[in-house]
Every structure is written in C-alpha cells, then in structure tokens.
Design a protein around this motif. Structure first.
Motif, PDB file in Angstrom:
ATOM      1  N   ASP A  99       0.880  -1.141   0.050  1.00  0.00           N
ATOM      2  CA  ASP A  99       0.034  -0.183   0.040  1.00  0.00           C
ATOM      3  C   ASP A  99       0.777   1.266  -0.079  1.00  0.00           C
ATOM      4  OD1 ASP A  99      -2.903  -0.975   0.901  1.00  0.00           O
ATOM      5  OD2 ASP A  99      -1.706  -2.281   1.916  1.00  0.00           O
ATOM      6  N   THR A 100       0.560   2.230  -0.998  1.00  0.00           N
ATOM      7  CA  THR A 100       1.169   3.443  -0.903  1.00  0.00           C
ATOM      8  C   THR A 100       0.303   4.417  -0.786  1.00  0.00           C
ATOM      9  OG1 THR A 100       2.787   2.526  -2.309  1.00  0.00           O
ATOM     10  CG2 THR A 100       2.653   4.745  -2.409  1.00  0.00           C
ATOM     11  N   VAL A 101       0.597   5.484   0.299  1.00  0.00           N
ATOM     12  CA  VAL A 101      -0.269   6.681   0.408  1.00  0.00           C
ATOM     13  C   VAL A 101       0.718   7.748   0.212  1.00  0.00           C
ATOM     14  CG1 VAL A 101      -1.638   8.199   1.832  1.00  0.00           C
ATOM     15  CG2 VAL A 101      -2.010   5.644   1.879  1.00  0.00           C
ATOM     16  N   LEU A 102       0.423   9.072  -0.578  1.00  0.00           N
ATOM     17  CA  LEU A 102       1.124  10.193  -0.875  1.00  0.00           C
ATOM     18  C   LEU A 102       0.164  11.305  -0.409  1.00  0.00           C
ATOM     19  CD1 LEU A 102       3.733  11.554  -1.797  1.00  0.00           C
ATOM     20  CD2 LEU A 102       2.752  11.421  -4.085  1.00  0.00           C
ATOM     21  N   THR A 145       6.420  22.577  -2.124  1.00  0.00           N
ATOM     22  CA  THR A 145       5.545  21.351  -1.727  1.00  0.00           C
ATOM     23  C   THR A 145       5.726  20.881  -0.571  1.00  0.00           C
ATOM     24  OG1 THR A 145       5.335  21.140  -3.779  1.00  0.00           O
ATOM     25  CG2 THR A 145       4.658  19.454  -2.870  1.00  0.00           C
ATOM     26  N   PHE A 146       5.022  20.474   0.222  1.00  0.00           N
ATOM     27  CA  PHE A 146       5.118  19.600   1.386  1.00  0.00           C
ATOM     28  C   PHE A 146       4.344  18.220   1.290  1.00  0.00           C
ATOM     29  CE2 PHE A 146       4.845  24.136   2.601  1.00  0.00           C
ATOM     30  CZ  PHE A 146       5.781  24.519   3.579  1.00  0.00           C
ATOM     31  N   GLY A 147       5.266  17.219   1.420  1.00  0.00           N
ATOM     32  CA  GLY A 147       4.647  15.818   1.235  1.00  0.00           C
ATOM     33  C   GLY A 147       5.059  14.866   2.316  1.00  0.00           C
ATOM     34  N   ILE A 148       4.018  14.133   2.269  1.00  0.00           N
ATOM     35  CA  ILE A 148       4.081  12.729   3.337  1.00  0.00           C
ATOM     36  C   ILE A 148       3.644  11.763   2.741  1.00  0.00           C
ATOM     37  CG2 ILE A 148       3.312  11.851   5.534  1.00  0.00           C
ATOM     38  CD1 ILE A 148       2.781  14.619   6.542  1.00  0.00           C
ATOM     39  N   ASN A 149       4.445  10.757   2.653  1.00  0.00           N
ATOM     40  CA  ASN A 149       4.453   9.318   1.940  1.00  0.00           C
ATOM     41  C   ASN A 149       4.501   8.385   3.018  1.00  0.00           C
ATOM     42  OD1 ASN A 149       6.593   8.120   0.866  1.00  0.00           O
ATOM     43  ND2 ASN A 149       7.046  10.236   0.200  1.00  0.00           N
ATOM     44  N   GLY A 150       3.631   7.163   2.500  1.00  0.00           N
ATOM     45  CA  GLY A 150       3.862   5.830   3.248  1.00  0.00           C
ATOM     46  C   GLY A 150       3.469   4.770   2.592  1.00  0.00           C
TER      47      GLY A 150
END
Length: 793
Positions: free
Chosen positions: A775-778, A788-793
């Motif tokens: 599973d990938t969430v961005l 750009t501020f990014g969080i992914n997991g």
C-alpha cells in the motif's frame, strides 16, 4: 552641458523652464554628498518616465538592476518644480517620477532637503526596484540616495504574484527591507472586498527581505487559511519569489515505510554553484535502518549536459529473514552494510550532425534499491550504454555499447543478461528515383556476450524499394521489392534463451529472404446527408500478394534469436511483410492478405472498421500456439472504432478462428466523458498467458511452462470527476481468470491559482521484486512561491 553652482541660479533656471514649458519638465540632477552640483535641460517628453517604469517592472524575476550609487545621476519629471534657498529644499509636485538607473520613485509630492540629504515623498507613493519589486505606501522618508528609508502602511508587489503588506518597513543600505506586522501571500486578492482574507497567507511579527542574499525570513509566523490560523512556525525562510535558483535548504519531507525503513525524513540542501550547474544534497534518516546520503549534480554547457546522481547508505535490514519468508534460500552476502548507487547521464554535441553520450546506472544490490526506494527499484533491469550517433539528410547512424544489471531478484539474474559490445545501426531513406520509386536500407549489427547463455555476433542488412502508382479508376498500387539477410557466429546455443540441446559447439550460419509484394487499395468515396448534416463514407477493399521462399517460421536450429521472441498477428500487422518484432526470425512463404476498411464521418462523429484475413501456402508449425496463423486460412482479425458523439468513444480489436468460431484474442477500451465527470475502462482476453512462453525451456519435451496455458482475462475500470477547484479519480484492475485484484487506487485533491492539495492511494496485489500486497499513500500540499510539503508511506 553648462554647470551651475549657485542655488539662486538653479531657482531662476527652474522658473524659466516652467514658463517656457507648460507640460511636464524633465531635468537631470547629479547629487553627490548631499549638494546639487549640476543641472541641465535634457528633453521634453511626457512618455519617457512611463517608458522607464515599464522597463523596470519588466525586470521582475531577472535581478538585472544596477545597485545604488551616489555617483550616478538622478533624473526627475514633475508638473511643478520649486526651490527654497533659505531651507535648501527642492519640491516636486504633481505626478512626480524620479529614477536612478533601474530604481524608480513615483509620488504626488517629493521634497528633497540638500542639507540633510533626505527626500520625503507623500501621496500615492510607489517605488520600483531593479528586480521588479514594487513598494506602495502613502509616506516615505529616504536618505543616502534612496539607500535608507522608513515607510508607513507599506504594500509590496513581488515576482510570481507574491504580495507582502506590513504596518511599516525600514530600508537599510538599499539591500534589506524590514517589515513589521506583515502578511504574505501569492493568492489573488478579492477585487470586490480587498479586506477579505486570501485563501492562504503567512502572518508574521516580522519579515526581512534580504535583496542581496535573495531571501525572505519570517519570524513568529502563523499560516492562515481564509484568515483562520492553522499552523504556527517560530521561524520560516523562503527564497525570494524573484529568484529562479538560490542556495539553501529545501522543504523537508516526512515519510513512512512500515516494512523496511519505518518512519524516515529527508532534509535536502540545494547549492546553486553557478549559472550553469547546481548540486542537491539529500540526507535521509530512518528509524529501522541506517542513514543514507544522496546527491544530484546537474550542469548544462554550450555543447552538452551532465547529470550525476548517487548515494551511499548503511543498510541494516535483515534480508535473509525476508528471503526465508518469501521461500528464497539463496545467499546474498553483499545485501547488508555499506550500499550505494550511481546514475549518470551525459550528452555532448560534436557538431550539427554528430553527438555522443552515456547513460550509466549501477547499484550494489536490488535489496538496497528496494529498501531505500531508489528510483527504478520496481524495474527488472538497470540499463547502461555509451553511444555515438549522427543525423544526415535521410540517414541515421548510431553505435552503442550496452550493459544490463538485474534488479528484480526473483525474476532476472544479472548473469543471464547480455553485454552488447558494440551494437551498430544505420538507416537510410532515399529520394524518388528515375522510376518513381524510393530505396531504403537498414542494418543492425552487434556483438553480444553472456556469461551464462548464448553468445553471438550478428551482421544484418535489409534492402527495400517501394514504387507507388495510381490508376485512372482510383486504385492505389504499391510494388515492394525487399531483401532481409543475416549472418551469425554463435556459441552455447544449448543454454538460455534458446535451449538447443544438440548445439554445443560454435555455429556459423546465415539466412536471406527475398520478398516481392504487391498491394492494392481501392477506396470508394461518397458523400451522404443525415438530416441537415453532410458526411463522407469510404469503403476500401485491400488486397496484398506476397511471394517469398518458405522460411518455416524462421526456425533455423543453428541461429540464435535475440530480437524476435514475439510474433504478433493483428489488424496492425495484417499487411506487414514480417510479423516478428525483429529480423532474427523472418515471416516468409507465399501468402495473400485481404481486408476491407470502412469509414463514416459526419459532424465530428466517426465510425471506422477494418476486417481481414491471411491465406498461406505453407503452414508454419514452429510458431507459438494461438499465433493465429497455424493453418492455411488464418484467424480473422478486426478493429472497430466508434465515436458517435463527443461524450463517448470506444475501440475494440478481436481475432477469431474461422474453424470453430473461438476468440483467440480480444481487447477493448472505452471513454465516456461529460462535463465534470468521466468513465474509462479496458478489457483484454487471450486463452493463454504469452508472457510465460519463455519461462523455462519452451523447446523441451514438456514444452512451455504450464503457466503459459493459463487464460488471460483482465478488466480495468476508472472514473474521474472535477467540480470547480476539486478533482477526484479512482481505478481498479482485476484478473477475472484468477479471480483476484491486480491493483486499485485513487486520487483526490483541490487546486487553485496559489494552492494545491493532493492525496494519492495505490494498492498493488501482485508480487514485484518480492513485494506483494503493498500500500502506498502520498499526501502533498503545494503553496505557490513557497514549495511542496509531502508525506508518503
């Protein structure tokens, strides 16, 4: 120019000029050490000042202005000019414009005291800086030739629609603007209600704009959305909006990878080394493994470019435990500890016809790339090459050295991959000759080495001559003379990918296939009416006759096969001379290809179809099952495209056996679109899984793997919608034959002129490089001019 040193003379001259000129007066003043040293009448043009303002404001983002100088002359334009000899004050009134080089001041009234060297501007004051920044205020005091100053209720218009407002501001040295109680935004301001809060703004106790270092530093800052504070930062710094490249820390990222790295963060630093090169450092810190330091160097020169990316890491993940969980008991001693990768790309022009370059991609292990999410980790191989290529009139030439590294540990072994040392390609397409035809020539030659598998050298040449002509009854004829020829010197043919058990020595072989083809298209065209709409209809029978020696599917047991592993018979290759992808296998034999093409077009709508079949003199037994040409009469291939309205379109392809009516191949895609909503999808069917034909030894007594006999039946559906600034989409891909999902995902977001927010989700069910059910969430927030501020997991 005549010099005047007396203030009385200046006053007399100013009055004399005002009497002679009822329009605005333009004067040039040299101000040095606070005294008026020289005066001269220059021009009398109302548009000159406005032209200077336009030139200055066009510098937004260019930073090309000239710095402040006490030696350069100051030019002014005003409706009225007066001088008080007692106080030593010069007063300009009425649409005043004052500029020194690229610095421009405009106001309703300006008073300059030559004793204190202070200028006071009042009423609709605007100051244009060399980089295009414009400061607006109602009152400003300037000293030291506009290098020092104090402003009340100031508003700054910056590059890229950036806007900064403050209760007050102080200018220091002409290089720093210190704004107190400021707000900053790149969002549009409501014209009907300018006091209405913008979409987002930075509200700070203090903002310092350093024009020399090209940064804006905010202290004690809140990020407001619609005037409501949602986030607090004690300190925040950004690159000045007028700057395209500036050294400094970039926005950090926070990410999560539960399987390998855990929670990890990157803190990139960007170094603008000069105008043509830069370097980005990107340290990474994770909770489940060791740190990594990567960097990207980029440079662009007059004749070429260079990009180098690399990294080193201390990979502490237990790969052997992961291997046992996945059922892989092989040993990999280099998958832990110090790891690294190197990606290099460069290209240089020798002259207008020749250029050379290189692509070098290496990694210490596939596990390392997977653990640290190195770009390209989901691929099967890393490809490297060194090339020289040339372009001429109708000609192209390229020589390449190629190498490959397997990075999908569960699918590809590096020892099975080849080195190509070298590969040479030449293509030529000539001009029409005296007979009305065109000659073309193609050759692709290589030396290929495998440490485990077939090694061979190939020389190949293809000659082609086409002669088109038309008849009086509308027929379009094409006569083709074509020759393919190959010569090989190969060894280890009994190993992969051929597995020819009885060929254990070195084999020298070759092939040549001359072909004569005659093709006739006979289009019948008519117009028709459908109500008030006029359209066109085309019915086009197509017949092609091909005469060539029987090649038995190109199967020569002394020849390797590097580029013809797939055979495709469909509507796209119905009239092709060779339906193999390359030239190691040739599609020979006498055959006739027939088909009918039709098209209806009216009012932006269209129906298009093609249906056809091949008739073969010789039946080829060496082609894979389900190729469609295993009998004298081939399968029927067809294509149908429909776009009956602007809201719907679809394309379908099919291959059907004429003997039992079974569908041997089928695919289709469709698209339905309305205002703010759309649906798309696709389907593919095949009674086999062609990917697995070469999985193992397809020529053994058992034949191809049993995976090859599994049916392919897969459906993909997607939908998307948008409404004003909002958008969303979702898709799903499912294998109907295996009764399981392949992948699902979706996106949702908001976007306007100054802000965007996106959430992306992807779930992969199939195994890729040992990963399954990932599973990938961005999550990304983009603020115009901020980043750009990014969080992914």
């Amino acid at each position: 120019m005549r010099n005047y040193s007396s203030p009385a003379l200046f006053k007399k001259l100013a009055r004399k000029l005002a009497r002679k000129n009822k329009r605005k007066t333009l004067l040039l003043i040299s101000i040095v050490s606070g005294s008026i040293g020289g005066i001269g009448l220059l021009v009398d043009q109302d548009g000159f000042a406005q032209q200077q303002i336009q030139i200055a404001t066009s510098n937004i983002g260019k930073n090309s202005g000239t710095p402040f100088s006490g030696k350069d002359p100051i030019t002014f334009q005003a409706d009225n000019v007066s001088y008080d000899s007692k106080t030593g004050e010069v007063t300009w009134q009425g649409d005043v414009h004052i500029w020194q080089n690229d610095h421009i001041l405009r106001a309703d009234k300006v008073v300059y005291n030559r004793t204190t060297n202070i200028a006071t501007a009042n009423g609709n004051v605007s100051m244009v800086e060399p980089d295009g920044e414009i400061l607006f205020t109602q009152h400003v005091q300037l000293g030291e030739n506009m290098r020092e100053g104090v402003m009340d209720q100031v508003y700054a218009l910056l590059a890229d629609n950036g806007k900064l407002a403050a209760n007050g501001a102080r200018r220091t040295g002409g290089k720093v603007h210190d704004f107190s109680r400021s707000v900053y935004t790149a969002c549009p301001i409501c014209e009907k209600d300018p006091k209405k809060a913008p979409f987002w703004q930075l509200r700070s106790y203090q903002a310092i704009r350093d024009m020399e270092n090209q940064r804006i530093d905010f202290s004690d800052t809140f990020i407001d959305f619609f005037g409501i504070p949602v986030f607090y930062m004690p300190f925040f710094s950004i690159v000045d909006p007028s700057v395209k490249r500036q050294s400094g820390f970039l926005i950090p990222s926070i990410n999560f990878s539960g399987k390998y790295m855990g929670a990890y963060t990157t803190i990139p630093y960007y170094w603008a080394m000069n105008k043509w090169s830069d370097l980005t450092f990107n340290p990474l810190f994770a909770t489940k493994t060791g740190p990594q330091l990567s960097a990207i160097y980029r440079a662009r020169f007059n004749q070429g470019m260079l990009r180098v990316e690399g990294g080193i890491a201390d990979d502490t993940i237990n790969h052997r435990r992961r291997q046992r969980e996945l059922g892989d008991y092989s040993t990999h001693s280099k998958d832990n500890g110090a790891q690294g990768y190197l990606f290099l790309k460069t290209e240089w022009a020798l002259n207008q016809n020749w250029r050379y370059g290189a692509n070098l991609n290496l990694a210490t292990s596939s596990f390392y790339m997977q653990d640290y999410r190195i770009n390209g980790y989901g691929q099967d191989t890393l490809n490297s090459d060194l090339y020289l290529e040339g372009f001429g009139e109708g000609a192209y030439s390229k020589v390449t050295l190629q190498g490959y590294q397997g990075i999908n540990h569960y699918t590809v072994n590096s020892s099975d991959l080849p080195f190509v040392l070298p590969r040479y390609t030449y293509n030529y397409f000539g001009q029409p000759d005296a007979l009305g035809g065109r000659f073309s020539f193609n050759t692709t030659n290589f030396v290929l080495y495998r440490s485990n598998g077939v090694s061979d050298q190939r020389g190949q040449a293809s000659l082609n001559w086409d002669r088109p002509f038309d008849t009086d009854i509308g027929q379009k004829w094409l006569v083709t003379l074509h020759v393919d020829s190959n010569i090989y010197n190969a060894s280890h043919l009994y190993e992969q990918p051929l597995y020819l058990n009885d060929k254990r020595g070195r084999q020298f072989s070759g092939q040549a296939l001359p072909t004569l083809a005659v093709k006739m298209n006979w289009p019948f065209l008519r117009e028709f009416k459908l109500g008030d709409t006029t359209g066109t209809q085309v019915i086009e029978p197509i017949v092609q006759l091909i005469a060539a020696p029987h090649s038995k599917g190109g199967r020569n047991w002394n020849m390797p096969n590097e580029d013809s592993l797939a055979y495709e018979f469909s509507d796209t290759t119905l009239f092709a001379l060779n339906r193999f992808q390359g030239t190691d296998r040739l599609d020979g034999g006498a055959r006739a290809n027939v088909g009918v093409h039709g098209n209806w077009a009216w009012d932006g709508r269209q129906v298009d179809f093609l249906v056809g079949q091949s008739y073969l003199e010789h039946v080829t037994k060496n082609l894979p099952e389900n190729s469609g040409v295993n009998r004298h009469m081939s399968d029927v291939v067809g294509r149908l495209r429909l776009s009956p309205s602007q809201y719907f379109s679809t394309t379908g392809r099919m291959r059907v056996s004429p003997y039992d009516g079974k569908v041997t191949y089928g695919e289709g895609i469709f698209n339905v679109g309305f205002n703010h909503f759309g649906i798309n999808g696709g389907y593919i069917y095949e009674p086999i899984t062609p990917y697995y034909y070469y999985w193992g030894n397809p020529f053994s007594a058992q034949g191809p793997s049993n995976l090859f006999d599994q049916k392919t039946s897969e459906l993909t559906l997607g939908a998307s919608t948008d409404w004003k600034n909002w958008h969303a989409s979702a898709f799903g891909r499912r294998s109907l034959s295996r009764k399981e999902n392949v992948a699902i995902g979706g996106t949702a977001g908001y976007r306007n002129d100054c802000f965007s927010m996106d959430v992306i989700y992807l779930k992969q069910y199939t195994m890729i490089n040992g990963e399954q059910n990932t599973d990938t969430v961005l999550f990304m927030l983009t603020f115009k001019t901020l980043g750009t501020f990014g969080i992914n997991g």
